[in-house]
Design a protein around this motif. Structure first.
Motif, PDB file in Angstrom:
ATOM      1  N   PHE A   1      11.530  31.996  -4.118  1.00 22.26           N
ATOM      2  CA  PHE A   1      12.968  31.764  -4.356  1.00 22.26           C
ATOM      3  C   PHE A   1      13.624  31.410  -3.023  1.00 22.26           C
ATOM      4  CE2 PHE A   1      11.957  35.246  -7.347  1.00 22.26           C
ATOM      5  CZ  PHE A   1      12.407  34.715  -8.535  1.00 22.26           C
ATOM      6  N   GLU A   2      14.701  30.671  -3.104  1.00 21.46           N
ATOM      7  CA  GLU A   2      15.575  30.439  -1.951  1.00 21.46           C
ATOM      8  C   GLU A   2      16.300  31.760  -1.684  1.00 21.46           C
ATOM      9  OE1 GLU A   2      17.347  27.921   0.808  1.00 21.46           O
ATOM     10  OE2 GLU A   2      15.767  27.361  -0.617  1.00 21.46           O
TER      11      GLU A   2
ATOM     12  N   ARG B   1       1.410  33.055 -13.484  1.00 24.40           N
ATOM     13  CA  ARG B   1       2.125  33.787 -14.540  1.00 24.40           C
ATOM     14  C   ARG B   1       3.206  34.701 -13.951  1.00 24.40           C
ATOM     15  NH1 ARG B   1      -1.616  35.605 -19.549  1.00 24.40           N
ATOM     16  NH2 ARG B   1      -2.710  33.661 -19.910  1.00 24.40           N
ATOM     17  N   ILE B   2       2.864  35.314 -12.816  1.00 19.98           N
ATOM     18  CA  ILE B   2       3.875  36.184 -12.174  1.00 19.98           C
ATOM     19  C   ILE B   2       5.064  35.343 -11.743  1.00 19.98           C
ATOM     20  CG2 ILE B   2       4.373  37.660 -10.185  1.00 19.98           C
ATOM     21  CD1 ILE B   2       1.473  38.659 -10.307  1.00 19.98           C
ATOM     22  N   ILE B   3       4.776  34.197 -11.144  1.00 22.79           N
ATOM     23  CA  ILE B   3       5.884  33.340 -10.674  1.00 22.79           C
ATOM     24  C   ILE B   3       6.767  32.934 -11.858  1.00 22.79           C
ATOM     25  CG2 ILE B   3       6.471  31.120  -9.587  1.00 22.79           C
ATOM     26  CD1 ILE B   3       3.993  31.523  -7.779  1.00 22.79           C
ATOM     27  N   ASP B   4       6.139  32.520 -12.960  1.00 24.73           N
ATOM     28  CA  ASP B   4       6.921  32.151 -14.151  1.00 24.73           C
ATOM     29  C   ASP B   4       7.781  33.333 -14.612  1.00 24.73           C
ATOM     30  OD1 ASP B   4       5.873  29.674 -14.216  1.00 24.73           O
ATOM     31  OD2 ASP B   4       4.673  29.927 -16.042  1.00 24.73           O
ATOM     32  N   ALA B   5       7.168  34.512 -14.633  1.00 20.07           N
ATOM     33  CA  ALA B   5       7.868  35.701 -15.147  1.00 20.07           C
ATOM     34  C   ALA B   5       9.060  36.050 -14.270  1.00 20.07           C
ATOM     35  CB  ALA B   5       6.903  36.879 -15.244  1.00 20.07           C
ATOM     36  N   VAL B   6       8.850  36.094 -12.959  1.00 22.12           N
ATOM     37  CA  VAL B   6       9.970  36.531 -12.106  1.00 22.12           C
ATOM     38  C   VAL B   6      11.080  35.482 -12.046  1.00 22.12           C
ATOM     39  CG1 VAL B   6       8.668  38.196 -10.714  1.00 22.12           C
ATOM     40  CG2 VAL B   6       8.880  35.856  -9.908  1.00 22.12           C
ATOM     41  N   LYS B   7      10.745  34.244 -12.427  1.00 22.45           N
ATOM     42  CA  LYS B   7      11.813  33.239 -12.476  1.00 22.45           C
ATOM     43  C   LYS B   7      12.675  33.421 -13.716  1.00 22.45           C
ATOM     44  CE  LYS B   7      10.463  30.183  -9.052  1.00 22.45           C
ATOM     45  NZ  LYS B   7       9.847  28.990  -8.537  1.00 22.45           N
ATOM     46  N   LYS B   8      12.170  34.167 -14.698  1.00 17.09           N
ATOM     47  CA  LYS B   8      12.977  34.418 -15.913  1.00 17.09           C
ATOM     48  C   LYS B   8      13.846  35.661 -15.766  1.00 17.09           C
ATOM     49  CE  LYS B   8      10.123  32.028 -19.244  1.00 17.09           C
ATOM     50  NZ  LYS B   8       8.649  32.082 -19.075  1.00 17.09           N
ATOM     51  N   ILE B   9      13.427  36.583 -14.933  1.00 19.66           N
ATOM     52  CA  ILE B   9      14.217  37.808 -14.824  1.00 19.66           C
ATOM     53  C   ILE B   9      15.320  37.634 -13.786  1.00 19.66           C
ATOM     54  CG2 ILE B   9      12.371  39.338 -15.615  1.00 19.66           C
ATOM     55  CD1 ILE B   9      11.786  40.052 -12.706  1.00 19.66           C
ATOM     56  N   LYS B  10      16.415  38.395 -14.002  1.00 23.15           N
ATOM     57  CA  LYS B  10      17.549  38.316 -13.072  1.00 23.15           C
ATOM     58  C   LYS B  10      17.941  39.716 -12.663  1.00 23.15           C
ATOM     59  CE  LYS B  10      20.092  34.461 -15.021  1.00 23.15           C
ATOM     60  NZ  LYS B  10      21.237  34.354 -15.921  1.00 23.15           N
ATOM     61  N   GLY B  11      18.322  39.876 -11.416  1.00 25.69           N
ATOM     62  CA  GLY B  11      18.788  41.184 -10.967  1.00 25.69           C
ATOM     63  C   GLY B  11      18.038  41.644  -9.743  1.00 25.69           C
ATOM     64  N   ALA B  12      17.868  42.970  -9.662  1.00 24.51           N
ATOM     65  CA  ALA B  12      17.252  43.557  -8.467  1.00 24.51           C
ATOM     66  C   ALA B  12      15.803  43.907  -8.773  1.00 24.51           C
ATOM     67  CB  ALA B  12      18.011  44.808  -8.062  1.00 24.51           C
ATOM     68  N   PHE B  13      14.890  43.370  -7.987  1.00 21.29           N
ATOM     69  CA  PHE B  13      13.496  43.788  -8.158  1.00 21.29           C
ATOM     70  C   PHE B  13      12.721  43.737  -6.852  1.00 21.29           C
ATOM     71  CE2 PHE B  13      14.105  39.449  -9.790  1.00 21.29           C
ATOM     72  CZ  PHE B  13      13.174  38.698  -9.086  1.00 21.29           C
ATOM     73  N   SER B  14      12.251  44.911  -6.472  1.00 22.59           N
ATOM     74  CA  SER B  14      11.201  45.023  -5.466  1.00 22.59           C
ATOM     75  C   SER B  14      10.004  45.478  -6.278  1.00 22.59           C
ATOM     76  CB  SER B  14      11.570  46.050  -4.396  1.00 22.59           C
ATOM     77  OG  SER B  14      12.423  45.456  -3.449  1.00 22.59           O
ATOM     78  N   LEU B  15       9.037  44.554  -6.435  1.00 21.97           N
ATOM     79  CA  LEU B  15       7.939  44.771  -7.382  1.00 21.97           C
ATOM     80  C   LEU B  15       6.602  44.818  -6.670  1.00 21.97           C
ATOM     81  CD1 LEU B  15       8.469  41.947 -10.052  1.00 21.97           C
ATOM     82  CD2 LEU B  15       8.687  44.382 -10.482  1.00 21.97           C
ATOM     83  N   ILE B  16       5.708  45.676  -7.150  1.00 21.60           N
ATOM     84  CA  ILE B  16       4.318  45.598  -6.710  1.00 21.60           C
ATOM     85  C   ILE B  16       3.456  45.537  -7.972  1.00 21.60           C
ATOM     86  CG2 ILE B  16       2.515  46.534  -5.212  1.00 21.60           C
ATOM     87  CD1 ILE B  16       4.640  48.153  -3.767  1.00 21.60           C
ATOM     88  N   ILE B  17       2.601  44.534  -8.014  1.00 19.39           N
ATOM     89  CA  ILE B  17       1.776  44.305  -9.200  1.00 19.39           C
ATOM     90  C   ILE B  17       0.296  44.410  -8.793  1.00 19.39           C
ATOM     91  CG2 ILE B  17       1.180  42.648 -11.028  1.00 19.39           C
ATOM     92  CD1 ILE B  17       3.999  41.478 -10.733  1.00 19.39           C
ATOM     93  N   LEU B  18      -0.437  45.190  -9.565  1.00 24.69           N
ATOM     94  CA  LEU B  18      -1.859  45.396  -9.278  1.00 24.69           C
ATOM     95  C   LEU B  18      -2.682  44.780 -10.403  1.00 24.69           C
ATOM     96  CD1 LEU B  18      -3.837  47.113  -7.399  1.00 24.69           C
ATOM     97  CD2 LEU B  18      -3.686  48.867  -9.151  1.00 24.69           C
TER      98      LEU B  18
END
Ligand code: AMP
Length: 445
Positions: free
Chosen positions: A230-231, A147-164
């Motif tokens: 991502f590439e 689900r995280i992979i699907d989600a981050v493939k939809k968002i665009k821009g700058a993200f350094s994310l930490i998910i707990l």
């Protein structure tokens, strides 16, 4: 700008988060928060204010568990209400989740509109909340990782994310690597992920490596796993070196203090001045001024004092308060300045308020000449990737020539370091960095 931290596999996880956030307070002073998990539930505590004002000893009894994430906020997306503090927590189909995010999403509005049309209810104004919704609504996938992979493939821009989640932690960096994110090993056990390595030094962690642009690191069963999702297409933010990061941090593989000093040396080579002393605007101009002085042979003097109990002027909303705060913050050492030709070094000019006030202040203190040298190019375009620059209209260099800015700030001369000078200073390839605030070339819109 903001900072993020994640601690995995340490019984003092939330306390270590607190100390890490304390060391990264310079990246955001508006709000802070921590979420921790004891394996059964995630607890979150967040508020407006500085890290030390928010957290008290008793809070760490509530923030239990050996996993925790934290955030300090500098509002770029959303507003300054408590609702817009992070971590963003939610209960959803697969359990509980909490997210911290540094960076700005450029397609946040489109995603929010789409989600709202489908009935989503938003509680905050932050682009980060989109990510939680995308994860929660992705019921076709049964694992959080998918689900995280699907989600981050939809968002665009700058993200350094930490998910707990209740039992795992995920660290993800966008393919451009706009914002830093480093991985370390705690001497007291477990791992740390943080925006800046100055956090590692404080909590006793060894730097392992940077999280790669486009990479997801998964912390599970006391191990770490890595996956490229991502590439990579490197466009690291050059402003981290110029202003944002702390000089003792290693950012994008290089020491920030060293980079600033090298920029100061390039500034001295490109734009020499016949002066009696080099004076930094504290603290942002100190390292560059030292470099300028060493390269030019002109003596370095800390002839402007800074009162450390005043926050960054840029953050205040109205022009009146900004003017007052500059006066409260900086004060000249008249004894040193009287009758002298000064070359004054700062890292950047945004609206011009600070420079104008400083030049006036130095003249009132008896300076014979004031030459401003800026250790970065003219800021002509806003940042859409997480640095809080004002709109284009408010950026002085977007509407005035350098000669006009010089007149406005009432300096004897004004000059900026070139992009080429920055490249020489950092000894790296230009294409690996985002210079959008200086040249308007946005890697993603
Ligand atoms: P200004 O008075 O608007 O020209 O602000 C310039 C000062 O703000 C410089 O001394 C910088 O060190 C500092 N500065 C530059 N960019 C930022 C930022 N994004 N947030 C806070 N301060 C900044």
């Amino acid at each position: 700008m903001c900072s993020v931290v994640g601690i995995y596999g340490n019984e003092n996880a939330s306390k270590l988060c607190f100390y890490s956030l304390f060391s990264m307070q310079h990246r955001g002073q508006e709000a802070a928060g921590i979420s921790s998990s004891d394996g059964k539930h995630i607890k979150t505590l967040k508020n407006r204010g500085l890290v030390t004002q928010i957290f008290k000893e008793e809070h760490f009894k509530i923030l239990k568990g050996d996993m925790a994430i934290g955030h300090t906020r500098y509002s770029t997306a959303g507003n300054d209400s408590i609702l817009d503090a992070q971590p963003v927590f939610a209960r959803y189909g697969l359990g509980e989740i909490s997210i911290v995010h540094n960076g700005n999403l450029v397609n946040a509005k489109e995603i929010r509109n789409e989600l709202t049309k489908k009935g989503a209810i938003f509680q905050t104004n932050m682009d980060t909340e989109n990510i939680i919704h995308l994860i929660a609504k992705d019921y076709t996938k049964n694992t959080l990782k998918e689900r995280i992979i699907d989600a981050v493939k939809k968002i665009k821009g700058a993200f350094s994310l930490i998910i707990l989640s209740r039992s795992k932690m995920f660290a993800i960096r966008d393919p451009f690597g706009f914002r830093p994110l480093s991985l370390g090993k705690l001497k007291s056990g477990g791992y740390i992920v943080a925006s800046e390595t100055c956090a590692f030094d404080l909590v006793g962690a060894e730097f392992i490596r940077d999280i790669k642009p486009g990479e997801m690191v998964i912390f599970e069963h006391n191990k770490i796993k890595s996956e490229m999702i991502f590439e990579p297409n490197l466009k690291q933010c050059i402003f981290e070196y110029i202003y944002f990061a702390r000089p003792d941090s290693q950012v994008f593989g290089k020491n920030v203090y060293h980079m600033r000093k090298e920029m100061g040396k390039e500034l001295a080579k490109e734009l020499p001045v016949n002066a009696d002393m080099v004076v930094p605007v504290p603290d942002s101009g100190v390292a560059a001024a030292l470099g300028y002085s060493q390269q030019s042979g002109i003596p370095f003097e800390m002839a402007i004092m800074r009162n450390h109990y005043v926050g960054r002027t840029f953050i205040e909303p109205t022009q009146e308060i900004r003017d007052l705060k500059v006066k409260m913050k900086l004060s000249p050492i008249k004894y040193k300045i009287k009758g002298k030709k000064l070359v004054v070094i700062d890292d950047s000019i945004v609206r011009g308020t600070t420079s104008r006030r400083i030049v006036r202040m130095l003249r009132e203190a008896g300076a014979k000449e004031v030459h401003m040298r800026i250790a970065s190019p003219a800021t002509i375009d806003p940042c859409y990737y997480g640095v809080d620059t004002p709109t284009k209209e408010e950026l002085i260099a977007s509407k005035m020539s350098i000669e006009k800015i010089c007149e406005y700030i009432e300096a004897d001369s004004l000059a900026y370091l070139s992009i080429n000078g920055i490249i020489k200073a950092i000894k790296d390839k230009k294409e690996n960095y985002c210079f959008a605030c200086f040249d308007g070339n946005y890697p993603i819109l």
